[in-house]
Design a protein around this motif. Structure first.
Motif, PDB file in Angstrom:
ATOM      1  N   LEU A 274     -39.959  66.336 -51.318  1.00  0.00           N
ATOM      2  CA  LEU A 274     -39.024  65.647 -52.211  1.00  0.00           C
ATOM      3  C   LEU A 274     -38.170  64.646 -51.446  1.00  0.00           C
ATOM      4  O   LEU A 274     -37.997  63.493 -51.888  1.00  0.00           O
ATOM      5  CB  LEU A 274     -38.132  66.675 -52.905  1.00  0.00           C
ATOM      6  N   VAL A 275     -37.646  65.054 -50.308  1.00  0.00           N
ATOM      7  CA  VAL A 275     -36.781  64.166 -49.516  1.00  0.00           C
ATOM      8  C   VAL A 275     -37.548  62.940 -49.040  1.00  0.00           C
ATOM      9  O   VAL A 275     -37.056  61.805 -49.122  1.00  0.00           O
ATOM     10  CB  VAL A 275     -36.180  64.938 -48.321  1.00  0.00           C
ATOM     11  N   LEU A 276     -38.765  63.142 -48.558  1.00  0.00           N
ATOM     12  CA  LEU A 276     -39.557  62.023 -48.060  1.00  0.00           C
ATOM     13  C   LEU A 276     -39.855  61.013 -49.169  1.00  0.00           C
ATOM     14  O   LEU A 276     -39.716  59.806 -48.975  1.00  0.00           O
ATOM     15  CB  LEU A 276     -40.866  62.529 -47.445  1.00  0.00           C
ATOM     16  N   GLU A 282     -36.237  54.921 -52.334  1.00  0.00           N
ATOM     17  CA  GLU A 282     -34.938  54.262 -52.358  1.00  0.00           C
ATOM     18  C   GLU A 282     -34.850  53.112 -51.355  1.00  0.00           C
ATOM     19  O   GLU A 282     -34.276  52.064 -51.658  1.00  0.00           O
ATOM     20  CB  GLU A 282     -33.853  55.299 -52.048  1.00  0.00           C
ATOM     21  N   PHE A 283     -35.414  53.299 -50.172  1.00  0.00           N
ATOM     22  CA  PHE A 283     -35.180  52.341 -49.095  1.00  0.00           C
ATOM     23  C   PHE A 283     -36.390  51.467 -48.754  1.00  0.00           C
ATOM     24  O   PHE A 283     -36.249  50.488 -48.025  1.00  0.00           O
ATOM     25  CB  PHE A 283     -34.726  53.079 -47.834  1.00  0.00           C
ATOM     26  N   VAL A 284     -37.582  51.836 -49.242  1.00  0.00           N
ATOM     27  CA  VAL A 284     -38.765  51.018 -48.982  1.00  0.00           C
ATOM     28  C   VAL A 284     -39.093  50.223 -50.236  1.00  0.00           C
ATOM     29  O   VAL A 284     -39.257  50.814 -51.311  1.00  0.00           O
ATOM     30  CB  VAL A 284     -39.976  51.901 -48.583  1.00  0.00           C
ATOM     31  N   PRO A 285     -39.205  48.898 -50.149  1.00  0.00           N
ATOM     32  CA  PRO A 285     -39.485  48.076 -51.337  1.00  0.00           C
ATOM     33  C   PRO A 285     -40.806  48.454 -51.989  1.00  0.00           C
ATOM     34  O   PRO A 285     -41.761  48.852 -51.305  1.00  0.00           O
ATOM     35  CB  PRO A 285     -39.537  46.648 -50.773  1.00  0.00           C
ATOM     36  N   ALA A 286     -40.860  48.306 -53.311  1.00  0.00           N
ATOM     37  CA  ALA A 286     -42.079  48.640 -54.047  1.00  0.00           C
ATOM     38  C   ALA A 286     -43.243  47.750 -53.629  1.00  0.00           C
ATOM     39  O   ALA A 286     -44.413  48.139 -53.759  1.00  0.00           O
ATOM     40  CB  ALA A 286     -41.830  48.515 -55.553  1.00  0.00           C
ATOM     41  N   SER A 287     -42.937  46.558 -53.135  1.00  0.00           N
ATOM     42  CA  SER A 287     -43.994  45.661 -52.673  1.00  0.00           C
ATOM     43  C   SER A 287     -44.668  46.181 -51.406  1.00  0.00           C
ATOM     44  O   SER A 287     -45.798  45.806 -51.086  1.00  0.00           O
ATOM     45  CB  SER A 287     -43.423  44.258 -52.417  1.00  0.00           C
ATOM     46  N   VAL A 288     -43.972  47.041 -50.671  1.00  0.00           N
ATOM     47  CA  VAL A 288     -44.521  47.619 -49.445  1.00  0.00           C
ATOM     48  C   VAL A 288     -45.225  48.937 -49.737  1.00  0.00           C
ATOM     49  O   VAL A 288     -46.342  49.187 -49.264  1.00  0.00           O
ATOM     50  CB  VAL A 288     -43.404  47.834 -48.402  1.00  0.00           C
ATOM     51  N   LEU A 289     -44.566  49.806 -50.494  1.00  0.00           N
ATOM     52  CA  LEU A 289     -45.134  51.102 -50.861  1.00  0.00           C
ATOM     53  C   LEU A 289     -44.918  51.348 -52.346  1.00  0.00           C
ATOM     54  O   LEU A 289     -43.774  51.362 -52.814  1.00  0.00           O
ATOM     55  CB  LEU A 289     -44.485  52.234 -50.057  1.00  0.00           C
ATOM     56  N   ALA A 291     -45.236  53.880 -55.794  1.00  0.00           N
ATOM     57  CA  ALA A 291     -44.886  55.294 -55.981  1.00  0.00           C
ATOM     58  C   ALA A 291     -46.033  56.206 -55.549  1.00  0.00           C
ATOM     59  O   ALA A 291     -45.814  57.250 -54.916  1.00  0.00           O
ATOM     60  CB  ALA A 291     -44.522  55.541 -57.444  1.00  0.00           C
ATOM     61  N   GLN A 292     -47.265  55.822 -55.878  1.00  0.00           N
ATOM     62  CA  GLN A 292     -48.416  56.631 -55.494  1.00  0.00           C
ATOM     63  C   GLN A 292     -48.598  56.644 -53.979  1.00  0.00           C
ATOM     64  O   GLN A 292     -48.872  57.695 -53.387  1.00  0.00           O
ATOM     65  CB  GLN A 292     -49.680  56.085 -56.159  1.00  0.00           C
ATOM     66  N   GLN A 293     -48.418  55.502 -53.346  1.00  0.00           N
ATOM     67  CA  GLN A 293     -48.537  55.429 -51.890  1.00  0.00           C
ATOM     68  C   GLN A 293     -47.433  56.221 -51.200  1.00  0.00           C
ATOM     69  O   GLN A 293     -47.658  56.815 -50.140  1.00  0.00           O
ATOM     70  CB  GLN A 293     -48.501  53.964 -51.446  1.00  0.00           C
ATOM     71  N   THR A 294     -46.248  56.233 -51.808  1.00  0.00           N
ATOM     72  CA  THR A 294     -45.147  57.020 -51.256  1.00  0.00           C
ATOM     73  C   THR A 294     -45.490  58.505 -51.260  1.00  0.00           C
ATOM     74  O   THR A 294     -45.234  59.220 -50.279  1.00  0.00           O
ATOM     75  CB  THR A 294     -43.867  56.779 -52.075  1.00  0.00           C
ATOM     76  N   GLU A 295     -46.087  58.968 -52.345  1.00  0.00           N
ATOM     77  CA  GLU A 295     -46.504  60.371 -52.429  1.00  0.00           C
ATOM     78  C   GLU A 295     -47.562  60.678 -51.369  1.00  0.00           C
ATOM     79  O   GLU A 295     -47.518  61.731 -50.710  1.00  0.00           O
ATOM     80  CB  GLU A 295     -47.061  60.662 -53.829  1.00  0.00           C
ATOM     81  N   GLN A 296     -48.503  59.767 -51.188  1.00  0.00           N
ATOM     82  CA  GLN A 296     -49.542  59.959 -50.171  1.00  0.00           C
ATOM     83  C   GLN A 296     -48.938  59.975 -48.766  1.00  0.00           C
ATOM     84  O   GLN A 296     -49.341  60.765 -47.915  1.00  0.00           O
ATOM     85  CB  GLN A 296     -50.584  58.849 -50.298  1.00  0.00           C
TER      86      GLN A 296
END
Length: 328
Positions: A274-276, A282-289, A291-296
């Motif tokens: 959850l924290v990751l 919050e701090f990484v732009p959506a253009s970089v990551l 939501a799905q990539q963030t989970e991965q």
């Protein structure tokens, strides 16, 4: 500041969720299998599925809550007997292959279209078909209650009643495990884990003790499956191979052969993920990551953390290195 406050609240919600409690219960059972007995059970999710469907199908067919619970427990015992009697003489990776195969067979059988009217097939069983027998037992008054800043209905789908029962079961099974491990029976299990031949030379039936441990840990896993299915729905793919691998990660993280290792490991597992994802969102732009990539990315980092843990602290956070002598 609002982000950090929301994150802390989300952490508390995750730590107290029924899903976290369900994984604690199943991990306690896996700890009985591997941590205390040395059984390489890679099919703990199969016990969760057997317990959940034993309960859910029984209720759908008209059974009361307590009858359904008894059927779920008996189903887990039967599965342990069918699995254990022909296979517990196997060791190490051979037992692991058999147990993961058995769990997958159970999952595929539940998903059969021919059993659609009983098990719901691939789509599973909706929660409203079986949850009512559990909800009716709630002694809590109607309405909502706020505790530690968390507000839930007292009784309902996402409620305090489910949380009270789930974490009450966690406390009960931790106490049972603590008592059994300190007993002569538990000392024999540790002896089997460390040197099975030495235990047999003392006239003890290692097969009987291993079968008893498989049944006990399997029943705990069955309770985990029931708790996992209560707040939402019963879906076979939610109790497949990934669930077993997550349970192993939880047990190794907290520490195998420890009483509170499964509890700590489960909470850390869900909270860290959850924290990751929250920090990246919050701090990484959506253009970089996305939501799905963030989970991965969160899963990748958790995997790397587990690798580092196994390399530098194989006994886990609470574990004792002296407890890592396995005859498998």
């Amino acid at each position: 500041m609002e982000f950090w406050t929301g994150l802390l609240q989300s952490i508390l919600q995750t730590a107290l969720s029924p899903t976290t409690a369900a994984f604690v219960l199943a991990a306690i059972g896996l700890n009985v299998h591997f941590g205390f007995t040395g059984l390489m059970n890679m099919g703990q999710a199969g016990f969760m599925l057997v317990g959940a469907y034993g309960f859910g199908v029984s209720v759908v067919l008209g059974a009361s809550f307590w009858t359904a619970m008894l059927i779920a427990i008996l189903a887990a015992v039967l599965f342990a007997l069918i699995l254990g009697i022909p296979t517990l003489k196997l060791r190490g990776d051979y037992l692991a292959i058999v147990t993961i195969s058995a769990a997958e067979i159970i999952r595929m059988v539940v998903k059969l279209a021919a059993l659609q009217d009983i098990t719901g097939g691939p789509t599973g069983i909706p929660g409203q078909k079986y949850r009512h027998v559990f909800t009716e037992l709630s002694p809590l008054p109607e309405g909502k209650t706020t505790i530690l800043g968390l507000t839930y209905a007292n009784t309902g789908v996402d409620d305090w009643w489910t949380r009270l029962v789930a974490w009450g079961l966690v406390a009960l099974f931790i106490l049972i495990t603590w008592a059994l491990v300190r007993s002569p029976w538990g000392r024999v299990l540790k002896g089997i884990r460390e040197d099975e031949d030495a235990v047999r030379s003392l006239g003890k039936s290692s097969f009987a003790y291993k079968l008893q441990a498989l049944i006990l840990g399997g029943v705990m896993g069955a309770f985990g499956g029931i708790v996992m299915a209560l707040p939402a729905a019963m879906q076979p793919d939610s109790m497949g191979r990934p669930t077993t691998f997550n349970l192993w990660m939880i047990m190794l993280l907290g520490g195998a052969a420890t009483i509170f290792g499964p509890l700590l490991g489960s909470i850390l597992f869900f909270v860290i993920r959850l924290v990751l994802t929250s920090l990246a969102g919050e701090f990484v732009p959506a253009s970089v990551l996305s939501a799905q990539q963030t989970e991965q990315l969160a899963w990748i980092l958790i995997g790397i953390s587990l690798i580092l843990l196994v390399v530098f602290r194989p006994q886990g956070i609470l574990g004792n290195k002296k407890e890592l002598s396995f005859n498998v």
